[in-house]
Design a protein around this motif. Structure first.
Motif, short mmCIF file in Angstrom:
data_model
loop_
_atom_site.label_atom_id
_atom_site.label_comp_id
_atom_site.label_asym_id
_atom_site.label_seq_id
_atom_site.Cartn_x
_atom_site.Cartn_y
_atom_site.Cartn_z
N VAL A 76 35.88 39.58 40.33
CA VAL A 76 35.49 38.36 39.63
C VAL A 76 34.98 38.75 38.25
O VAL A 76 34.07 39.58 38.12
CB VAL A 76 34.43 37.58 40.43
CG1 VAL A 76 33.98 36.35 39.67
CG2 VAL A 76 34.98 37.20 41.80
N ASP A 77 35.57 38.14 37.22
CA ASP A 77 35.18 38.41 35.84
C ASP A 77 33.80 37.79 35.57
O ASP A 77 33.27 37.04 36.40
CB ASP A 77 36.24 37.81 34.89
CG ASP A 77 36.40 38.62 33.62
OD1 ASP A 77 35.54 39.47 33.31
OD2 ASP A 77 37.40 38.39 32.91
N ASP A 79 32.84 35.38 33.88
CA ASP A 79 32.78 33.91 33.92
C ASP A 79 33.27 33.36 35.26
O ASP A 79 33.58 32.18 35.37
CB ASP A 79 33.56 33.31 32.76
CG ASP A 79 35.04 33.64 32.81
OD1 ASP A 79 35.45 34.45 33.66
OD2 ASP A 79 35.79 33.08 31.99
N ARG A 80 33.35 34.23 36.27
CA ARG A 80 33.68 33.88 37.65
C ARG A 80 35.15 33.57 37.89
O ARG A 80 35.52 33.01 38.91
CB ARG A 80 32.78 32.75 38.15
CG ARG A 80 31.30 33.07 37.98
CD ARG A 80 30.36 32.12 38.64
NE ARG A 80 30.59 31.91 40.05
CZ ARG A 80 30.11 32.65 41.04
NH1 ARG A 80 29.39 33.71 40.76
NH2 ARG A 80 30.34 32.36 42.29
N VAL A 81 36.03 33.93 36.95
CA VAL A 81 37.47 33.80 37.15
C VAL A 81 37.98 35.11 37.73
O VAL A 81 37.59 36.19 37.27
CB VAL A 81 38.19 33.46 35.83
CG1 VAL A 81 39.71 33.46 36.02
CG2 VAL A 81 37.72 32.11 35.30
N ARG A 82 38.83 35.03 38.73
CA ARG A 82 39.34 36.22 39.43
C ARG A 82 40.38 36.94 38.58
O ARG A 82 41.25 36.34 37.97
CB ARG A 82 39.93 35.82 40.78
CG ARG A 82 40.25 37.03 41.63
CD ARG A 82 40.21 36.73 43.10
NE ARG A 82 38.89 36.42 43.61
CZ ARG A 82 37.99 37.33 43.99
NH1 ARG A 82 38.25 38.61 43.89
NH2 ARG A 82 36.84 36.97 44.47
N VAL A 83 40.28 38.28 38.57
CA VAL A 83 41.23 39.17 37.90
C VAL A 83 41.92 39.99 38.99
O VAL A 83 41.27 40.53 39.88
CB VAL A 83 40.51 40.11 36.91
CG1 VAL A 83 41.49 41.09 36.28
CG2 VAL A 83 39.79 39.30 35.83
N HIS A 84 43.26 40.08 38.90
CA HIS A 84 44.05 40.78 39.92
C HIS A 84 44.58 42.11 39.37
O HIS A 84 44.97 42.19 38.20
CB HIS A 84 45.22 39.91 40.37
CG HIS A 84 44.77 38.66 41.04
ND1 HIS A 84 44.53 38.60 42.39
CD2 HIS A 84 44.46 37.44 40.54
CE1 HIS A 84 44.12 37.38 42.71
NE2 HIS A 84 44.07 36.66 41.59
N PRO A 106 41.45 35.70 28.33
CA PRO A 106 41.12 37.10 28.04
C PRO A 106 40.17 37.67 29.10
O PRO A 106 39.25 36.99 29.55
CB PRO A 106 40.46 37.05 26.66
CG PRO A 106 39.95 35.66 26.54
CD PRO A 106 40.86 34.79 27.35
N ILE A 107 40.40 38.91 29.46
CA ILE A 107 39.55 39.59 30.44
C ILE A 107 38.28 40.04 29.76
O ILE A 107 38.30 40.65 28.69
CB ILE A 107 40.31 40.76 31.08
CG1 ILE A 107 41.45 40.19 31.93
CG2 ILE A 107 39.39 41.64 31.90
CD1 ILE A 107 42.36 41.21 32.55
N GLN A 114 34.36 48.00 37.31
CA GLN A 114 33.99 47.24 38.50
C GLN A 114 33.50 48.15 39.62
O GLN A 114 34.19 49.06 40.03
CB GLN A 114 35.18 46.41 39.01
CG GLN A 114 35.70 45.43 37.98
CD GLN A 114 34.60 44.59 37.36
OE1 GLN A 114 33.85 43.92 38.04
NE2 GLN A 114 34.52 44.63 36.04
N ALA A 115 32.29 47.85 40.10
CA ALA A 115 31.75 48.61 41.22
C ALA A 115 32.42 48.18 42.52
O ALA A 115 32.63 48.98 43.42
CB ALA A 115 30.23 48.40 41.31
N GLU A 116 32.77 46.91 42.61
CA GLU A 116 33.36 46.37 43.84
C GLU A 116 34.73 45.79 43.54
O GLU A 116 34.92 45.06 42.57
CB GLU A 116 32.47 45.26 44.40
CG GLU A 116 31.13 45.74 44.88
CD GLU A 116 31.25 46.63 46.11
OE1 GLU A 116 32.11 46.36 46.97
OE2 GLU A 116 30.46 47.59 46.19
#
Length: 122
Positions: A76-77, A79-84, A106-107, A114-116
């Motif tokens: 989760v970026d 702003d809470r949008v998922r990045v794949h 934009p990412i 990312q830790a998780e």
């Protein structure tokens, strides 16, 4: 091995990129051991500003994967949008790490930071 592909623009892998790919390949699936072996001779080229990477290996070890994208993960970026993160394998060789955001924006936080990671079912 990227037969027929120019190696122009390819560079050595950075530690954080190697760590990310190692995390993706730490999960067991058909061909994962061979893909981990390919990482030992990997070079890469940046494809886009999102962090997608074209991968090239000098390894002759071919992986018998069950599908073109044998492993994918997401996070989760800010702003809470998922990045794949989708790891592509072509003809048994690492080919691309595709990074894409669900809303095509934009990412904000890089995958390597990312830790998780949430792993999708293969």
């Amino acid at each position: 091995m990227c037969a027929g592909r120019s190696r122009e623009g390819f560079r050595e892998i950075r530690a954080e990129e190697a760590a990310l790919l190692e995390r993706l390949l730490a999960r067991e699936f058909p061909g994962s051991a061979e893909l981990r072996e390919q990482l030992r001779t990997i070079t890469l080229a940046e494809i886009d500003a999102d962090g997608s990477l074209r991968l090239s290996t000098r390894s002759s070890v071919r992986a018998a994967v069950g599908r073109r994208i044998p492993v994918e993960a997401s996070y989760v970026d800010r702003d809470r949008v998922r990045v794949h993160l989708l790891l592509h394998v072509v003809d048994g060789y690492l080919d691309e790490l595709e990074v894409l955001r669900e809303d095509s924006g934009p990412i904000m936080s890089r995958p390597a930071d990312q830790a998780e990671l949430d792993f999708d079912q293969a």
